[in-house]
Design a protein around this motif. Structure first.
Motif, mmCIF file in Angstrom:
data_model
loop_
_atom_site.group_PDB
_atom_site.id
_atom_site.type_symbol
_atom_site.label_atom_id
_atom_site.label_comp_id
_atom_site.label_asym_id
_atom_site.label_seq_id
_atom_site.Cartn_x
_atom_site.Cartn_y
_atom_site.Cartn_z
ATOM 1 N N THR A 146 0.825 -1.195 0.000
ATOM 2 C CA THR A 146 0.000 0.000 0.000
ATOM 3 C C THR A 146 0.868 1.258 0.000
ATOM 4 O O THR A 146 0.600 2.211 -0.730
ATOM 5 C CB THR A 146 -0.928 0.001 1.225
ATOM 6 O OG1 THR A 146 -1.670 -1.216 1.231
ATOM 7 C CG2 THR A 146 -1.871 1.157 1.197
ATOM 8 N N GLY A 147 1.918 1.271 0.802
ATOM 9 C CA GLY A 147 2.812 2.423 0.853
ATOM 10 C C GLY A 147 3.588 2.634 -0.434
ATOM 11 O O GLY A 147 3.822 3.775 -0.847
ATOM 12 N N LEU B 126 5.301 5.613 -5.278
ATOM 13 C CA LEU B 126 5.505 5.657 -6.722
ATOM 14 C C LEU B 126 4.749 6.816 -7.363
ATOM 15 O O LEU B 126 5.252 7.472 -8.270
ATOM 16 C CB LEU B 126 5.082 4.336 -7.354
ATOM 17 C CG LEU B 126 6.047 3.179 -7.147
ATOM 18 C CD1 LEU B 126 5.480 1.900 -7.729
ATOM 19 C CD2 LEU B 126 7.378 3.496 -7.786
ATOM 20 N N ARG B 127 3.540 7.090 -6.874
ATOM 21 C CA ARG B 127 2.790 8.227 -7.419
ATOM 22 C C ARG B 127 3.510 9.540 -7.114
ATOM 23 O O ARG B 127 3.526 10.449 -7.945
ATOM 24 C CB ARG B 127 1.381 8.241 -6.853
ATOM 25 C CG ARG B 127 0.551 7.124 -7.406
ATOM 26 C CD ARG B 127 -0.812 7.085 -6.782
ATOM 27 N NE ARG B 127 -1.442 5.820 -7.048
ATOM 28 C CZ ARG B 127 -2.627 5.697 -7.616
ATOM 29 N NH1 ARG B 127 -3.307 6.759 -7.957
ATOM 30 N NH2 ARG B 127 -3.130 4.505 -7.836
ATOM 31 N N GLY B 128 4.114 9.636 -5.932
ATOM 32 C CA GLY B 128 4.874 10.839 -5.602
ATOM 33 C C GLY B 128 6.131 10.972 -6.456
ATOM 34 O O GLY B 128 6.496 12.070 -6.871
ATOM 35 N N LEU B 129 6.804 9.862 -6.726
ATOM 36 C CA LEU B 129 8.009 9.908 -7.554
ATOM 37 C C LEU B 129 7.681 10.276 -8.992
ATOM 38 O O LEU B 129 8.455 10.967 -9.663
ATOM 39 C CB LEU B 129 8.741 8.567 -7.489
ATOM 40 C CG LEU B 129 9.374 8.224 -6.140
ATOM 41 C CD1 LEU B 129 10.014 6.846 -6.201
ATOM 42 C CD2 LEU B 129 10.390 9.271 -5.734
ATOM 43 N N SER C 189 9.256 8.605 -17.335
ATOM 44 C CA SER C 189 7.828 8.714 -17.593
ATOM 45 C C SER C 189 7.330 7.490 -18.358
ATOM 46 O O SER C 189 7.939 7.052 -19.337
ATOM 47 C CB SER C 189 7.546 9.980 -18.397
ATOM 48 O OG SER C 189 6.172 10.083 -18.642
ATOM 49 N N VAL C 190 6.250 6.947 -17.882
ATOM 50 C CA VAL C 190 5.553 5.870 -18.582
ATOM 51 C C VAL C 190 4.146 6.370 -18.858
ATOM 52 O O VAL C 190 3.741 7.431 -18.400
ATOM 53 C CB VAL C 190 5.523 4.562 -17.746
ATOM 54 C CG1 VAL C 190 6.914 4.017 -17.565
ATOM 55 C CG2 VAL C 190 4.868 4.795 -16.409
ATOM 56 N N SER C 191 3.406 5.597 -19.610
ATOM 57 C CA SER C 191 2.061 6.039 -19.963
ATOM 58 C C SER C 191 1.187 6.153 -18.716
ATOM 59 O O SER C 191 1.420 5.490 -17.707
ATOM 60 C CB SER C 191 1.430 5.059 -20.953
ATOM 61 O OG SER C 191 1.196 3.823 -20.321
ATOM 62 N N TRP C 192 0.185 6.989 -18.796
ATOM 63 C CA TRP C 192 -0.688 7.200 -17.648
ATOM 64 C C TRP C 192 -1.458 5.932 -17.324
ATOM 65 O O TRP C 192 -1.799 5.701 -16.177
ATOM 66 C CB TRP C 192 -1.614 8.381 -17.880
ATOM 67 C CG TRP C 192 -2.687 8.137 -18.902
ATOM 68 C CD1 TRP C 192 -2.615 8.385 -20.237
ATOM 69 C CD2 TRP C 192 -3.967 7.581 -18.657
ATOM 70 N NE1 TRP C 192 -3.785 7.999 -20.836
ATOM 71 C CE2 TRP C 192 -4.634 7.506 -19.883
ATOM 72 C CE3 TRP C 192 -4.621 7.124 -17.522
ATOM 73 C CZ2 TRP C 192 -5.913 6.999 -20.010
ATOM 74 C CZ3 TRP C 192 -5.904 6.621 -17.654
ATOM 75 C CH2 TRP C 192 -6.540 6.565 -18.895
ATOM 76 N N GLU C 193 -1.708 5.084 -18.328
ATOM 77 C CA GLU C 193 -2.414 3.837 -18.068
ATOM 78 C C GLU C 193 -1.585 2.908 -17.187
ATOM 79 O O GLU C 193 -2.096 2.280 -16.264
ATOM 80 C CB GLU C 193 -2.766 3.116 -19.377
ATOM 81 C CG GLU C 193 -3.770 3.832 -20.238
ATOM 82 C CD GLU C 193 -3.108 4.700 -21.294
ATOM 83 O OE1 GLU C 193 -1.859 4.826 -21.275
ATOM 84 O OE2 GLU C 193 -3.844 5.267 -22.111
ATOM 85 N N ASN D 267 -2.894 1.278 -8.840
ATOM 86 C CA ASN D 267 -4.123 0.729 -8.265
ATOM 87 C C ASN D 267 -3.994 -0.756 -7.955
ATOM 88 O O ASN D 267 -4.577 -1.240 -6.989
ATOM 89 C CB ASN D 267 -5.304 0.969 -9.200
ATOM 90 C CG ASN D 267 -5.754 2.406 -9.183
ATOM 91 O OD1 ASN D 267 -5.387 3.162 -8.295
ATOM 92 N ND2 ASN D 267 -6.538 2.791 -10.163
ATOM 93 N N ALA D 268 -3.228 -1.489 -8.761
ATOM 94 C CA ALA D 268 -3.014 -2.915 -8.480
ATOM 95 C C ALA D 268 -2.226 -3.094 -7.181
ATOM 96 O O ALA D 268 -2.552 -3.966 -6.365
ATOM 97 C CB ALA D 268 -2.284 -3.582 -9.648
ATOM 98 N N LEU D 269 -1.186 -2.273 -6.984
ATOM 99 C CA LEU D 269 -0.427 -2.339 -5.730
ATOM 100 C C LEU D 269 -1.305 -1.982 -4.535
ATOM 101 O O LEU D 269 -1.278 -2.655 -3.501
ATOM 102 C CB LEU D 269 0.768 -1.392 -5.780
ATOM 103 C CG LEU D 269 1.984 -1.846 -6.551
ATOM 104 C CD1 LEU D 269 2.990 -0.709 -6.646
ATOM 105 C CD2 LEU D 269 2.603 -3.042 -5.892
#
Length: 107
Positions: free
Chosen positions: A49-50, A55-58, A66-70, A77-79
């Motif tokens: 969860t953490g 990862l979203r903050g990084l 950068s990777v695709s937004w998908e 969301n899977a994590l």
């Protein structure tokens, strides 16, 4: 808007650290101690969860390539869902044993 990513990354690192402490020692934060019945499962779910939040903050600070937004959306969301699926059952009461559980002969 950068403070949102920074705050999220900091809280995610804190959750990861608490999950590692739970896995290594079995210690649970005092506010959750009464609710958690399976510390090992809780300790496995907390770093997942953490890491989703970190990862979203990084990605917000463009530290990671950068990777695709998908990929960011579904990967994060899977994590998060995997971590929550581990944390949720860790709070369920242990299963009850039947009265004749100690008698394997069935008599």
């Amino acid at each position: 808007m950068a403070w949102v990513g920074g705050t999220g990354a900091f809280s995610g690192l804190l959750v990861i650290a608490l999950g590692i402490v739970t896995l290594r020692t079995g210690w649970i934060v005092p506010t959750a101690r009464r609710h958690v019945t399976r510390p090992h499962r809780h300790g496995l779910g907390a770093p997942l969860t953490g890491s989703s939040v970190v990862l979203r903050g990084l990605f917000c600070f463009r530290v990671l390539p950068s990777v695709s937004w998908e990929a960011r959306f579904f990967g994060g969301n899977a994590l998060l869902l995997t971590g929550l699926l581990l944390i949720g059952p860790s709070r369920l009461p242990p299963p009850r044993r039947s009265r004749d559980h100690g008698d394997p002969s069935g008599v």
